[in-house]
Each structure stands twice: as structure tokens, then as C-alpha cells.
Design a protein around this motif. Structure first.
Motif, PDB file in Angstrom:
ATOM      1  N   ASP A   1       0.844  -1.193   0.000  1.00 57.12           N
ATOM      2  CA  ASP A   1       0.000   0.000   0.000  1.00 57.12           C
ATOM      3  C   ASP A   1       0.886   1.253   0.000  1.00 57.12           C
ATOM      4  O   ASP A   1       0.941   2.001   0.962  1.00 57.12           O
ATOM      5  N   PRO A   2       1.590   1.491  -1.126  1.00 64.06           N
ATOM      6  CA  PRO A   2       2.473   2.659  -1.182  1.00 64.06           C
ATOM      7  C   PRO A   2       1.669   3.962  -1.330  1.00 64.06           C
ATOM      8  O   PRO A   2       0.662   4.013  -2.032  1.00 64.06           O
ATOM      9  N   ILE A   3       2.109   4.978  -0.628  1.00 61.31           N
ATOM     10  CA  ILE A   3       1.466   6.286  -0.671  1.00 61.31           C
ATOM     11  C   ILE A   3       2.546   7.331  -0.925  1.00 61.31           C
ATOM     12  O   ILE A   3       3.707   7.159  -0.532  1.00 61.31           O
ATOM     13  N   ALA A   4       2.173   8.399  -1.582  1.00 54.37           N
ATOM     14  CA  ALA A   4       3.132   9.464  -1.870  1.00 54.37           C
ATOM     15  C   ALA A   4       2.527  10.809  -1.516  1.00 54.37           C
ATOM     16  O   ALA A   4       1.327  11.035  -1.651  1.00 54.37           O
ATOM     17  N   LEU A   5       3.397  11.704  -1.054  1.00 55.84           N
ATOM     18  CA  LEU A   5       3.031  13.099  -0.851  1.00 55.84           C
ATOM     19  C   LEU A   5       3.769  13.913  -1.900  1.00 55.84           C
ATOM     20  O   LEU A   5       5.000  13.895  -1.966  1.00 55.84           O
ATOM     21  N   LEU A   6       3.024  14.618  -2.726  1.00 56.87           N
ATOM     22  CA  LEU A   6       3.588  15.448  -3.779  1.00 56.87           C
ATOM     23  C   LEU A   6       3.246  16.895  -3.462  1.00 56.87           C
ATOM     24  O   LEU A   6       2.073  17.238  -3.292  1.00 56.87           O
TER      25      LEU A   6
ATOM     26  N   ARG B   1      -0.671  17.070  -2.841  1.00 61.38           N
ATOM     27  CA  ARG B   1      -1.541  15.958  -3.231  1.00 61.38           C
ATOM     28  C   ARG B   1      -1.085  14.735  -2.460  1.00 61.38           C
ATOM     29  O   ARG B   1       0.101  14.459  -2.353  1.00 61.38           O
ATOM     30  N   LEU B   2      -2.037  13.998  -1.935  1.00 59.83           N
ATOM     31  CA  LEU B   2      -1.755  12.780  -1.199  1.00 59.83           C
ATOM     32  C   LEU B   2      -2.458  11.649  -1.922  1.00 59.83           C
ATOM     33  O   LEU B   2      -3.681  11.685  -2.087  1.00 59.83           O
TER      34      LEU B   2
ATOM     35  N   GLU C   1      -5.982  10.956  -3.052  1.00 58.11           N
ATOM     36  CA  GLU C   1      -6.888  10.736  -1.924  1.00 58.11           C
ATOM     37  C   GLU C   1      -7.186  12.013  -1.170  1.00 58.11           C
ATOM     38  O   GLU C   1      -8.199  12.117  -0.486  1.00 58.11           O
ATOM     39  N   GLY C   2      -6.298  12.969  -1.234  1.00 58.76           N
ATOM     40  CA  GLY C   2      -6.499  14.228  -0.510  1.00 58.76           C
ATOM     41  C   GLY C   2      -5.696  15.337  -1.144  1.00 58.76           C
ATOM     42  O   GLY C   2      -4.627  15.110  -1.700  1.00 58.76           O
ATOM     43  N   ILE C   3      -6.253  16.527  -1.129  1.00 56.12           N
ATOM     44  CA  ILE C   3      -5.547  17.705  -1.618  1.00 56.12           C
ATOM     45  C   ILE C   3      -5.665  18.805  -0.577  1.00 56.12           C
ATOM     46  O   ILE C   3      -6.558  18.787   0.272  1.00 56.12           O
TER      47      ILE C   3
END
Length: 820
Positions: free
Chosen positions: A328-333, A385-386, A405-407
Motif C-alpha cells: 500500500d504505497p502512498i506518496a506526498l507530492l 496531493r496525497l 486521496e487528498g488535496i
């Protein structure tokens, strides 16, 4: 006592010393046949004499207008004799070379290193400091390899000792206390340490249980000595991280000595390789000087000066941080607008007069002034952006955020300015009566702080401004209309004008006793500290503390060279300005001194392994802290609650084995165990921000046997994870998770082209006494270490993610070192 008293005292000392001086001076450096300085050698005439220090330096006073024969001796080396007649106040330099003697005499000499063992002080070689690689090379870089000393930011020179924080460490240079800037919040802003390793002759460090003659801090003492030159010399060090240069010399009559150091550092190599793409324009530069003038054999005057200019300009552009798990990789941009412009300018000067009234009494007067002008200005808009990361191997969009998933956005603003002026005037004395030694001192300090704090943070998520979760902003819609104002999520506004006057002093007694089967050293002393906090809109408050301390060292007359040491006492830390200012910027003058009952049990064992010298140092310690001032830690910025509403404890074990793991070099390995917890408002014990349970360190020097001029230096560190902190307004009792373990390895390789054994008589290399070129690899294994967490909300799932702020990756550097 007013600072204007200093010139009159100095004038009195100079005048008196001129009248009574009837001696002359011989000084120099003792060397062996390989030009290595000899420590602990005897320099005697008649029944009088001295020992050479750790760098082989000695200074001997002899009667003038008489023919004197001086004998230089050391176990295993042939004696050297010098017959000389000098005029009153004359200075003569003599640098003898002691050769090997076939007759070995079984005599044990008392050396400076042995005295440090008795006091529980670790001595570090200045040469090792200059050679061992590190992202921020210098004294602090080597300290972090010692047990009990922790630091999880390689760009920072700040360190924590045995559960204390960065504000709990004393630093002295030539007996003058030095200070750090106030506003720095991240390691990449710091630039240069005050201590210039190019000027250093001796480094002593105590991690606890130190004597009363040292100041009022809870954790440690770093005692630096800058050298007095005995000849002309110069050095130059160049690398991709900056440059340093020094020049030193002595006058023809030997009375005036001086050394000057210049440094420049640029952290762009590290910052531009991090996860955040930036425009980065740092300028970190300083100039330091140390002068001494010997009026005669009774009186010497010295000056220590420093000017430091740190200009930090930082414009972030983008950042992508990948976290989560493999499944379940997630990134914060993040996309940034705006910039940060910080300046930290410091000015420091100290004047010290040393007057030898007699063989039994030495008096010193020290006056110093420190000023720091700091600005921290930034406006940075971060739009983030998440989302989920593309993990399809071979896909052209591998690693990019595909589903958001979230901004949201975040605007941070600061206009923080601080101007601090600190004045010190101190008198110290040392009295020797037969086997008894008495030391005392009294010090007056005036601190004038002008501070403006203006910070706020606005958080927006999907078009909604998030308000602080305070009772005043309760939202009961739709049952009642929402009438609370729109305010930043966090905001601090304050303007403080604070003056602190301090009078502190100490007295301590030391003696050695010869028992039937052992030797015993005893030291006992007490410190007192009185301070008054006043200022604009502040109710003047005065407090006083007393701190008794003691050390007992026993050396049994065994075949093994072993000694046992017990030290401790009651330690206080009267609050500095930062500890008086709470999280809202309000100054609370009634904050008490933090208090610690400290006990240290140590053992030192010197032995031979593989026919080479080794030492094993072990210390077990316990601290019971009361009137604790809780704080939060953001990178290297400390924010206190300015409230003595907690108690804490710390205990642990430190072990260090040092010696010649490789013939002709000094290396060491260290291990430390620590547990420290605090109890806030009687709610129960939780981790302190510095609770780092395990520490392993190794510092290894080596060379290639077939090519001895090819040398290697390895610096290894492993620390278990620190507590990860908590979001704004969160209860720290609900956030007791830890950061990942800190793992780092730095490697340096150098090739010696010119040294004392290989001087060049022709060509362009003839100008060098030493010329070395090399390369360094920082973070060899490219480990992703993190220093703090950024907390980001997901508006859809109502989850708040802790996103690691990673430190520097693998970085390459080249370096050239020259001595002239």
C-alpha cells in the motif's frame, strides 16, 4: 560589578608583574626521531620541573642571570641537556629531539592523560578531528561517535547527551563560555560550529558528573583549548563543501603569539540532493583569532575573537516523499511558492589576563562580550496531493501519483527577529598548598534580549480553512450559527524586551592520598547561582540555587592498570531566555531552574592487546530530574512550555574501547544504552523527546601496508529511533511512536603526497610541509534516515498521516589538505 572594572584590574596586574618578575622562560615542543610530539616528558632543572602536554609542548620558568642546566627526559629515550644563561623576562625557544635509548627503565610517569582519566574526561586527538569524515566535520562530528552522545541530523553540530537536550551542554574555548544562535530550526541552516578544529590543540569532554568549576548545565562539558604557536605555519583545506585556512606565528622575542582561522561552508551539495528540489544560496563564513602576549614570566594577556556571518536563502520548488508499505504505497507530492531568507550574524570577543603571583597561587580575570543578530523571514505556500503510487514495473509512469486521496494547501509565514547581547566578567583563582589544591571563581553575567516573534500557519483542505481545535472555536452547526472568526491554524505574536542579571561562583578542593595498597584522589566543591529576570511588562523575579558536587577516584596498586571512579551531585540549570519563553511567545520570569541528582560510577582499564595499547572505559549513570521544563523538538528547534510541571529520570550504560586496532593509529568502538522518561502533570511516564535506547559507534583509521601513504577513515553510527513527535494541539500521550533507526556510514580515503618523512626539495611541491588529496563518501549505503514527521490530513478518510522528513542521501566529495 561593572565591566569597566576589567581594564583597571588588568592595568594593576601588568604593573605589579613588571615590578616582581626576575625569571626567564624556555618553551618549545619535544619530538622523537619520527617527529612525533612526546607527551608527559620531564623538563627539569635542580628540583624544579614541568611535564610536556598532549602535543609535546612545554613552558619552563628558570632564574635569570644564572647558568642553568635543563634536562629533558622520557622513559625509554636518551636524555638531552641544555646549559643556558638568560636575561630577565627573556624567552628562548628550544625544540629537542629525544632518541631511542637501549636501556629501559621501569618507571611509571604521571601524564596529562592520566589526570583526565582521574576526572572522568575523554580526550580527543585534534588530528583525528581534522581527518575523520562527516557531513559536518569537526569536533561535534567525533563527539557523536562517543557513547551517550546522540545526534540524528548530520547537517547539525548540535548533540544530546544521556537524555538531555541541545541546550544542556556547556562549551568552553580557552576557559571562555561560548554560545549558540537562538532561532535556528533545522540543521541545514546552521552552517559552522563555533569551534575551529584548525586552531585546536586539545579537546576534553565529560558526559556527566563533572566538577563544580564548570558551569550550570545538566548534561555535559566540552572544553576546547586553542594552541599557542611555537613557529610559523599555515594550512589550507579545500573541498566541494567549502574551504578553511589558518596562519600562525610567534614574534622574534617569543612574547607575542597569534593564530588566525578563516572558514567558508556551502551545504548545497547536501541540500540539492535531498527529496525537495530547491534554489539554495547559502553563505556560511567566519573568522577567528587567538592572540597571546607575555609581558613577563608573571603576567600573560590573551584575546579570543570571532565574527560569524550566516546567510541562508532557500526557495523550495517541489517535493515527493514515498512512504507506506510495499502493498500500500502512498506518496506526498508538494508544489511550493515563496522563499525563506534567514541571517544569523554573531560577534564574540574575550580578553583573559593570567597572573602568577607565586608558585602556589595563580589568578585570572576574564571579560567577554557576545552579540547575535538573527532574522528568520519566510512566506512559503505549499500545495499538496496525497495519493496512491504507480507500482507497475516497466510502466512509464512508475513511481508517480495516479489516484489522489487528498488535496490541500499550507501557508507558513514568519517575521522573527532577535538581538541578544551577553556580557561576562569573571575572576578565577588556583591555590596549591603542599598536596592540597583549591580552585575558586566568581562571575557576573548580563543578558539583554530583544525579541520579536510573528509566526502563523494557515491550512486549507478542499477549500475549507482549518481552525485550531480550541474550545472557543466549537462548531455546533446546523443547530446554532457559527460566529467564530476565521483565524490561522497556529499563530504566535509577541514582542519581548528582557534583561537577566546573574552572579555565579564556585569553590572546590582536590587532594591525592597515598594509601597502603592504592592511590586515592578526592575532589569536592559547590556552585551557587543567583539570577534576576526583569524587562518591559515583566515582574522582576530573583532566584538562587546551590549545587554541591564531588568525585572520588581509586587506583589499586594491582598489576592491572585499572581505576574506579564515583562522581555526582546536585546539578541545576537556571533558565536561559529560550527556556523562559512559552509556546505563545510569552516570557514567564518565574520559571525555576531544572534540577538533577546525578550519580556516575566509572571504570577505566588500560591494557595491551597484540602488543599495542588499549583502554576500556565504562560508566553507569542515573539522573533523577525535578522541576522539569517540558519541551517539543522540531528538527533542532526546541520549544519549551516554560512551566516546571514535570519530573523525569534517565539511566544507562556507556562503554568505549579505544586503542591501536591498526598499528600506529587510534580507533575506537562504543556502545550506549539509555532510557529516559518524563511525567507531566502526574499523568504517568512517557518517552522524553531524546529517549534513544541503543547507540553503536565506531571510528576506524587504517592504511595500506604496501602503500602506507594511502590511508582510510571510517565513521559508523547506529542509533535506535527517537520518538516521532506529535501534531500541533495534539496530546503527546497519544503519540508515542518512534522514527526508524538511524544508520549511517561515512568513508574517507586520502593519499599523502608530501609529509614530514617525504619532503620535496625541488619543484612546486617544495613549498609544502604536508600535501594530501582524497575523496569522501557520505552515507555509503544510501540509507533513508528521517529527522521528524510532517503530519498531513486526508479529508476523505479523516486519517492524519505522519510523513517522514528524510535526511541526506549518499553524497560524494573531494578534498585537498595542505600545510606550509
Amino acid at each position: 560589578m561593572k565591566t569597566t572594572t576589567l581594564p583597571f584590574l588588568l592595568f594593576f596586574l601588568i604593573s605589579s608583574s613588571i615590578l616582581v618578575a626576575q625569571n626567564a622562560t624556555i618553551r618549545g615542543v619535544l619530538l622523537d626521531t619520527s617527529n612525533t610530539p612526546i607527551s608527559g616528558a620531564n623538563i627539569t632543572y635542580g628540583s624544579e620541573g614541568v611535564l610536556s602536554d598532549l602535543n609535546g609542548y612545554y613552558l619552563l620558568e628558570i632564574p635569570s642571570n644564572q647558568k642553568i642546566t635543563v634536562t629533558y627526559s622520557y622513559v625509554g629515550l636518551k636524555n638531552v641537556e641544555l646549559s643556558i644563561t638568560l636575561k630577565p623576562n627573556a624567552n628562548y625557544e628550544f625544540n629537542p629531539v629525544l632518541k631511542t635509548d637501549e636501556i629501559q627503565i621501569g618507571v611509571v610517569e604521571l601524564s596529562a592523560k592520566r589526570n583526565k582519566r582521574i576526572e572522568g574526561v575523554v580526550t580527543i586527538s585534534p588530528e583525528a578531528i581534522r581527518k575523520i569524515p562527516g557531513a559536518n566535520a569537526g569536533v561535534e562530528n567525533l563527539l557523536k561517535s562517543l557513547p551517550g552522545v546522540n545526534g540524528n541530523d548530520e547537517l547539525s553540530t548540535q548533540y544530546a547527551v544521556r537524555g538531555g537536550n541541545y541546550d544542556e551542554n556547556l562549551v568552553y574555548v580557552n576557559e571562555v563560555e561560548v554560545y549558540r544562535p537562538f532561532l535556528i530550526r533545522s540543521g541545514q541552516q546552521e552552517g559552522l560550529s563555533f569551534v575551529n578544529s584548525d586552531l585546536t590543540s586539545n579537546v576534553d569532554f565529560s558526559a556527566g558528573g563533572f566538577q563544580a568549576k564548570y558551569g550550570d548545565k545538566l548534561s555535559s562539558v566540552l572544553d576546547i583549548t586553542y594552541r599557542q604557536p611555537v613557529d610559523f605555519g599555515a594550512s589550507l583545506d579545500l573541498s566541494l563543501l567549502g574551504a578553511s585556512a589558518s596562519v600562525e606565528g610567534i614574534s622574534n622575542d617569543g612574547k607575542l603569539t597569534g593564530i588566525l582561522g578563516l572558514r567558508y561552508r556551502d551545504n548545497s551539495l547536501f541540500v540539492n540532493s535531498k527529496q525537495t528540489e530547491t534554489n539554495y544560496k547559502p553563505t556560511f563564513a567566519d573568522a577567528q583569532t587567538y592572540f597571546t602576549y607575555k609581558f613577563n614570566n608573571k603576567f600573560e594577556l590573551s584575546f579570543l575573537g570571532n565574527v560569524s556571518i550566516n546567510d541562508y536563502q532557500y526557495e523550495p520548488l517541489t517535493r515527493q516523499t514515498n512512504f507506506g508499505t510495499l502493498t500500500d504505497p502512498i506518496a506526498l507530492l508538494v508544489f511550493y511558492e515563496g522563499q525563506e531568507v534567514d541571517r544569523y550574524n554573531t560577534y564574540f570577543g574575550a580578553l583573559k589576563g593570567t597572573y602568577v603571583l607565586s608558585d602556589n597561587y595563580t589568578a585570572k580575570v576574564i571579560g567577554s562580550i557576545y552579540q547575535t543578530q538573527e532574522q528568520e523571514h519566510f512566506d512559503i505556500l505549499a500545495q499538496y496531493r496525497l495519493g496512491e503510487v504507480n507500482t507497475n514495473i516497466g510502466d512509464e509512469n512508475l513511481g508517480e501519483v495516479e489516484f489522489t486521496e487528498g488535496i490541500g494547501s499550507q501557508l507558513t509565514h514568519a517575521r522573527n527577529d532577535l538581538d541578544a547581547l551577553i556580557l561576562n566578567l569573571e575572576h578565577k583563582g588556583n591555590i596549591n598548598i603542599e598536596d592540597n589544591n583549591i580552585e575558586y571563581g566568581i562571575k557576573y553575567t548580563h543578558e539583554d534580549i530583544r525579541d520579536r516573534v510573528q509566526e502563523y500557519e494557515i491550512i486549507d483542505s478542499a477549500g475549507f480553512s482549518i481552525r485550531p481545535p480550541l474550545p472557543d472555536f466549537a462548531n455546533n452547526q446546523p443547530y446554532s450559527p457559527y460566529t467564530s472568526p476565521i483565524v490561522p491554524y497556529t499563530e504566535i505574536r509577541a514582542k519581548n524586551d528582557v534583561q537577566i542579571d546573574r552572579i555565579s561562583g564556585y569553590a572546590q578542593y582536590s587532594r591525592q592520598y597515598d594509601l597502603d595498597n592504592s592511590e586515592l584522589w578526592v575532589n569536592a566543591g559547590v556552585r551557587a547561582h543567583n539570577w534576576t529576570v526583569s524587562g518591559q511588562n515583566i515582574t522582576s523575579t530573583t532566584q538562587t540555587t546551590f549545587s554541591p558536587r564531588a568525585q572520588v577516584t581509586l587506583k589499586p596498586k594491582w598489576d592491572m592498570d585499572m581505576l574506579f571512579r564515583l562522581s555526582g551531585g546536585l546539578y541545576h540549570q537556571p533558565p536561559f531566555y529560550r527556556e523562559l519563553r512559552d509556546s505563545t511567545g510569552t516570557v514567564r520570569p518565574d520559571v525555576k531552574a531544572q534540577q538533577s541528582v546525578h550519580i556516575v560510577l566509572g571504570n577505566d582499564y588500560s591494557f595491551k592487546l597484540w602488543d599495542r595499547p588499549f583502554t576500556l572505559n565504562s560508566e553507569a549513570y542515573y539522573k533523577k530530574l525535578s522541576d522539569v521544563n517540558p519541551y517539543t523538538l522540531e528538527n533542532v528547534r526546541i520549544r519549551y512550555r516554560a512551566n516546571n510541571n514535570a519530573e523525569a529520570y534517565a539511566y544507562g550504560l556507556d562503554v568505549r574501547m579505544a586503542g591501536e586496532f591498526v598499528i600506529g593509529t587510534e580507533s575506537w568502538i562504543s556502545f550506549g544504552y539509555l532510557k529516559t522518561e518524563e511525567n507531566i502533570d502526574d499523568r504517568g511516564y512517557i518517552f522524553r523527546p531524546t529517549d534513544q535506547r541503543l547507540k553503536f559507534g565506531a571510528l576506524i583509521q587504517d592504511y595500506v601496508k604496501v602503500v602506507p601513504n594511502l590511508k582510510g577513515y571510517l565513521n559508523l553510527t547506529y542509533n535506535t529511533g527517537l520518538p516521532g513527535g506529535s501534531p500541533s494541539y495534539a496530546d503527546p500521550y497519544d503519540y508515542q511512536v518512534r522514527l526508524p533507526d538511524y544508520k549511517r556510514a561515512d568513508l574517507g580515503v586520502s593519499y599523502v603526497i608530501v609529509d614530514k618523512d617525504n619532503l620535496r626539495e625541488n619543484g612546486w611541491l617544495r613549498v609544502f610541509k604536508e600535501f594530501t588529496v582524497g575523496a569522501e563518501i557520505f552515507n555509503i549505503f544510501d540509507v533513508q534516515n528521517s529527522i521528524t514527521n510532517t503530519f498531513v490530513r486526508d479529508i476523505y478518510t479523516k486519517v492524519q498521516y505522519s510523513i517522514p522528513n528524510y535526511l541526506t542521501p549518499r553524497v560524494f566529495n573531494v578534498r585537498a589538505t595542505m600545510k606550509f
